[in-house]
Design a protein around this motif. Structure first.
Motif, PDB file in Angstrom:
ATOM      1  N   HIS B  43      -5.304   8.753  -2.086  1.00 51.43           N
ATOM      2  CA  HIS B  43      -6.579   8.090  -2.328  1.00 51.43           C
ATOM      3  C   HIS B  43      -6.552   7.317  -3.646  1.00 51.43           C
ATOM      4  O   HIS B  43      -7.029   6.179  -3.733  1.00 51.43           O
ATOM      5  N   TYR B  46      -4.423   4.214  -3.237  1.00 54.10           N
ATOM      6  CA  TYR B  46      -5.146   3.227  -2.415  1.00 54.10           C
ATOM      7  C   TYR B  46      -6.189   2.505  -3.271  1.00 54.10           C
ATOM      8  O   TYR B  46      -6.284   1.273  -3.243  1.00 54.10           O
ATOM      9  N   GLU B  47      -6.944   3.287  -4.048  1.00 56.02           N
ATOM     10  CA  GLU B  47      -7.991   2.663  -4.864  1.00 56.02           C
ATOM     11  C   GLU B  47      -7.381   1.773  -5.949  1.00 56.02           C
ATOM     12  O   GLU B  47      -7.897   0.695  -6.231  1.00 56.02           O
ATOM     13  N   SER B  50      -6.162  -1.377  -4.251  1.00 55.39           N
ATOM     14  CA  SER B  50      -7.332  -2.187  -3.885  1.00 55.39           C
ATOM     15  C   SER B  50      -7.853  -2.930  -5.109  1.00 55.39           C
ATOM     16  O   SER B  50      -8.187  -4.125  -5.039  1.00 55.39           O
ATOM     17  N   ALA B  51      -7.907  -2.210  -6.229  1.00 51.92           N
ATOM     18  CA  ALA B  51      -8.382  -2.847  -7.462  1.00 51.92           C
ATOM     19  C   ALA B  51      -7.421  -3.967  -7.877  1.00 51.92           C
ATOM     20  O   ALA B  51      -7.849  -5.039  -8.310  1.00 51.92           O
ATOM     21  N   LEU B  53      -5.606  -5.728  -5.891  1.00 48.45           N
ATOM     22  CA  LEU B  53      -5.825  -6.845  -4.971  1.00 48.45           C
ATOM     23  C   LEU B  53      -7.061  -7.639  -5.393  1.00 48.45           C
ATOM     24  O   LEU B  53      -7.061  -8.874  -5.381  1.00 48.45           O
ATOM     25  N   ALA B  54      -8.108  -6.911  -5.773  1.00 47.89           N
ATOM     26  CA  ALA B  54      -9.336  -7.582  -6.216  1.00 47.89           C
ATOM     27  C   ALA B  54      -9.053  -8.409  -7.475  1.00 47.89           C
ATOM     28  O   ALA B  54      -9.556  -9.527  -7.620  1.00 47.89           O
ATOM     29  N   ALA B  67      -0.242 -11.439  -0.237  1.00 46.81           N
ATOM     30  CA  ALA B  67       0.059 -11.014   1.136  1.00 46.81           C
ATOM     31  C   ALA B  67       0.658  -9.608   1.130  1.00 46.81           C
ATOM     32  O   ALA B  67       0.308  -8.768   1.969  1.00 46.81           O
ATOM     33  N   GLU B  70      -2.140  -7.158   0.284  1.00 46.94           N
ATOM     34  CA  GLU B  70      -3.080  -7.074   1.412  1.00 46.94           C
ATOM     35  C   GLU B  70      -2.518  -6.163   2.484  1.00 46.94           C
ATOM     36  O   GLU B  70      -3.219  -5.327   3.048  1.00 46.94           O
ATOM     37  N   SER B  71      -1.231  -6.352   2.767  1.00 42.95           N
ATOM     38  CA  SER B  71      -0.581  -5.553   3.799  1.00 42.95           C
ATOM     39  C   SER B  71      -0.580  -4.065   3.397  1.00 42.95           C
ATOM     40  O   SER B  71      -0.866  -3.185   4.212  1.00 42.95           O
ATOM     41  N   VAL B  73      -2.667  -2.536   1.262  1.00 37.53           N
ATOM     42  CA  VAL B  73      -4.039  -2.014   1.266  1.00 37.53           C
ATOM     43  C   VAL B  73      -4.519  -1.805   2.705  1.00 37.53           C
ATOM     44  O   VAL B  73      -5.178  -0.799   3.002  1.00 37.53           O
ATOM     45  N   ALA B  74      -4.148  -2.740   3.607  1.00 35.76           N
ATOM     46  CA  ALA B  74      -4.562  -2.610   5.014  1.00 35.76           C
ATOM     47  C   ALA B  74      -3.982  -1.340   5.617  1.00 35.76           C
ATOM     48  O   ALA B  74      -4.674  -0.602   6.324  1.00 35.76           O
ATOM     49  N   TYR B  77      -5.723   1.649   4.080  1.00 33.22           N
ATOM     50  CA  TYR B  77      -7.101   1.703   4.587  1.00 33.22           C
ATOM     51  C   TYR B  77      -7.140   2.435   5.935  1.00 33.22           C
ATOM     52  O   TYR B  77      -8.004   3.274   6.179  1.00 33.22           O
ATOM     53  N   THR B  78      -6.158   2.108   6.796  1.00 37.08           N
ATOM     54  CA  THR B  78      -6.066   2.753   8.110  1.00 37.08           C
ATOM     55  C   THR B  78      -5.939   4.271   7.946  1.00 37.08           C
ATOM     56  O   THR B  78      -6.634   5.036   8.618  1.00 37.08           O
ATOM     57  N   GLU B  79      -5.063   4.690   7.051  1.00 35.79           N
ATOM     58  CA  GLU B  79      -4.823   6.127   6.891  1.00 35.79           C
ATOM     59  C   GLU B  79      -6.007   6.833   6.239  1.00 35.79           C
ATOM     60  O   GLU B  79      -6.327   7.959   6.583  1.00 35.79           O
TER      61      GLU B  79
END
Lengths: 253, 326
Positions: B43, B46-47, B50-51, B53-54, B67, B70-71, B73-74, B77-79
């Motif tokens: 977690h 992931y966070e 994500s940050a 990426l932002a 890219a 994004e891949s 994080v995607a 996100y799924t998991e």
């Protein structure tokens, strides 16, 4: 189904971050399907030949086995491979496509089964006409099976760094003498402009000489309009050299 | 805003690589269970990604890095956000999922049955009113001869006319009927109109055949002919119709505010269970039709065939009504 088809599907996470998938075009999907159809025909033919060669069954049983196997292979092929290969079949793997859940979640077996069974309607009346039309007109390029199963087919991303040695050989870069301006330039150049510059440098030998001079002049003018470097940084630097220097600033800092 | 991109990448790369490694493990071993510290770490990574990426959004010259992130994080996100348990194919749960799904959507089944009965009534009355429409209602050579001729031919047969063809005939019946059933379900995507037409037409043929044979006084022959396989085959096609109407209902979404994608997501597992169950039934029906239904008196007494068909129907009804009840 509304028009306004989009080429990317964006998903916003609860954390407020947006990521996107590039949707596969109907043409790439049709090519993947053609490869899969060839794989199915080959598999069925091999099974038929093995049944005949083994001579294990009577003619009646051999015909029955071939009929059932042809049906099973044509239905189960997509389900099994998409399940085992996380959304890919042989055709999709070759074409770099993948079936994904429309919300970015894990693909479920029921979704795979449903999208594959709805092929029966998508292929009507022939050659995926219904599915193809649905793909063209749906927002996320989905055939009916995808709409029912909440799936999309996306192009797999294979991010690759540009070959900087090819496009901008490592030489003295006068722009890097001004790190604050270089950083500003990096933050202002759009991905589209950077991509055009890479393409221009990569294909430079193929251009007509006058067109090449004009193209690099235009690109250099665009980059110069973003950040103004001091005169001494640009002294004796041609437009093409300037574009190369900009690329090196963008990608290597 | 990120001023020094190479420094940013060098600082964050370790975290991205760690996340990629963890995700690769989860993707290759879907059954794997993470410990609590591992979940917390996943977690956190992931966070953090994500940050990153932002932050990269303010620095648009890095399409490849974006890219890549994004891949990553995607996938994470799924998991992180997937709440549906991974499917475990255990025979008992698979078998019981079928009657449970059937019972959850009895309204759709009743509609399927009602449309078929309506078609039967239409076929019955159309043939009784004008016997000349037989070739239009039933454009199949096997059904166009007169019932008397057919019964005489079948009962007077000295040899086994399916000898050496039973298995292939059975295979053809199975694949054809499964195809029709799947199509009946799949036509639910036409807001149920296609499903409705297929079921109605099936009913018309059934009604017309019944009118033809019963009208000629061969009701017992017809029952003994159709019941052994029809007691399974007809309900299986009705189940396909049930699936079609479930699909249509989710597409139309009467009286609810749930988004279409959510409605379709909710019915997916039930449709899977119903169509898998119907396909299994049709394999059995194909065997019975080729090996039992095509044999008549004196080879097989009608009473025996009718009793066999009635037992099958009772067993199927009991299975759908009670199996897996909690």
């Amino acid at each position: 189904m509304k028009a306004a088809r989009q080429s990317r599907l964006s998903i916003e996470t609860p954390e407020g971050v947006v990521f996107s998938f590039e949707l596969a075009t109907p043409v790439s999907r049709a090519l993947a399907w053609a490869i899969d159809a060839a794989a199915i025909v080959t598999a069925c033919s091999v099974v038929g030949q093995v049944c005949a060669a083994a001579n294990l069954f009577s003619r009646d049983v051999a015909t029955a086995v071939t009929t059932v196997l042809y049906f099973v292979i044509s239905v189960v092929y997509g389900i099994l491979l998409e399940w085992r290969w996380r959304g890919q079949t042989i055709g999709k793997r070759i074409l770099g496509l993948r079936v994904l859940d429309i919300h970015g979640m894990r693909l479920q077996l029921s979704q795979i089964v449903l999208r594959n069974l709805l092929r029966f309607v998508d292929t009507l009346p022939a050659l995926y006409l219904v599915g193809g039309i649905a793909c063209l007109f749906s927002r996320n390029a989905q055939r009916l099976g995808d709409l029912a199963a909440n799936t999309i087919v996306a192009r797999e991303r294979k991010p690759a760094e540009p070959d900087l040695d090819e496009i901008a050989p490592a030489k003295y870069n006068s722009l890097l003498a001004y790190p604050h301006l270089a950083a500003r330039l990096r933050s202002l150049v759009t991905p589209e402009a950077a991509a055009i510059a890479i393409q221009a440098v990569t294909l430079r030998d193929g251009y007509d000489p006058i067109a090449r001079i004009e193209l690099f002049a235009e690109l250099a003018a665009h980059f110069r309009s973003l950040v103004e470097f001091p005169e001494q940084a640009l002294e004796g630097v041609t437009d093409e050299q300037y574009v190369r220097s900009v690329l090196r600033v963008i990608y290597t800092g | 805003m990120i001023i020094d991109l190479p420094r940013f990448v060098a600082a964050e790369r370790t975290y991205w690589d760690e996340l990629a490694l963890l995700l690769a493990r989860l993707e290759t071993e879907p059954e794997a269970r993470l410990s609590l510290p591992e979940i917390q770490r996943l977690h956190y990574l992931y966070e953090r990604s994500s940050a990153d990426l932002a932050r990269l959004d303010t620095f648009s010259t890095e399409p490849n890095l974006r890219a890549f992130l994004e891949s990553l994080v995607a996938r994470a996100y799924t998991e992180i956000h997937e709440t549906r348990a991974p499917v475990k194919l255990r025979w008992k749960s698979v078998v019981l999922a079928f009657p449970r799904a059937f019972r959850r959507h009895q309204g759709a089944f009743r509609l399927s049955l009602g449309v078929t009965l309506l078609g039967c009534a239409f076929g019955w009355f159309a043939l009784r009113m004008d016997p000349h429409v037989k070739t239009v209602l039933m454009p199949f050579p096997g059904l166009n001869s007169s019932p008397a001729e057919r019964v005489a031919k079948e009962e007077g047969a000295k040899t086994d006319r399916l000898r050496g063809e039973k298995a292939s005939f059975s295979a053809e019946l199975m694949t054809h009927n499964i195809h029709v059933t799947v199509l009946t379900l799949a036509f639910g995507m036409t807001w149920g109109v296609g499903t409705l037409i297929l079921l109605f037409y099936n009913g018309v043929i059934l009604g017309a055949v019944a009118a033809d044979y019963i009208g000629a006084g061969f009701g017992t022959f017809l029952t003994a002919w159709l019941l052994p396989h029809g007691s399974i085959e007809i309900p299986a096609i009705l189940l396909g119709g049930q699936g079609g109407f479930i699909l249509a209902g989710a597409l139309i979404g009467w009286g609810g505010r749930t988004p279409r994608t959510e409605r379709l997501r909710a019915i997916g597992p039930d449709l899977f269970a119903i169509i898998a169950g119907a396909a299994a039934l049709l394999v059995w029906a194909g065997i019975v039709e080729a090996f039992v239904s095509q044999y008549h008196q004196p080879v097989l007494p009608y009473s025996l065939k009718i009793a066999f068909g009635a037992c099958e129907l009772a067993a199927l009804t009991a299975f759908l009504a009670w199996a897996g009840r909690e």
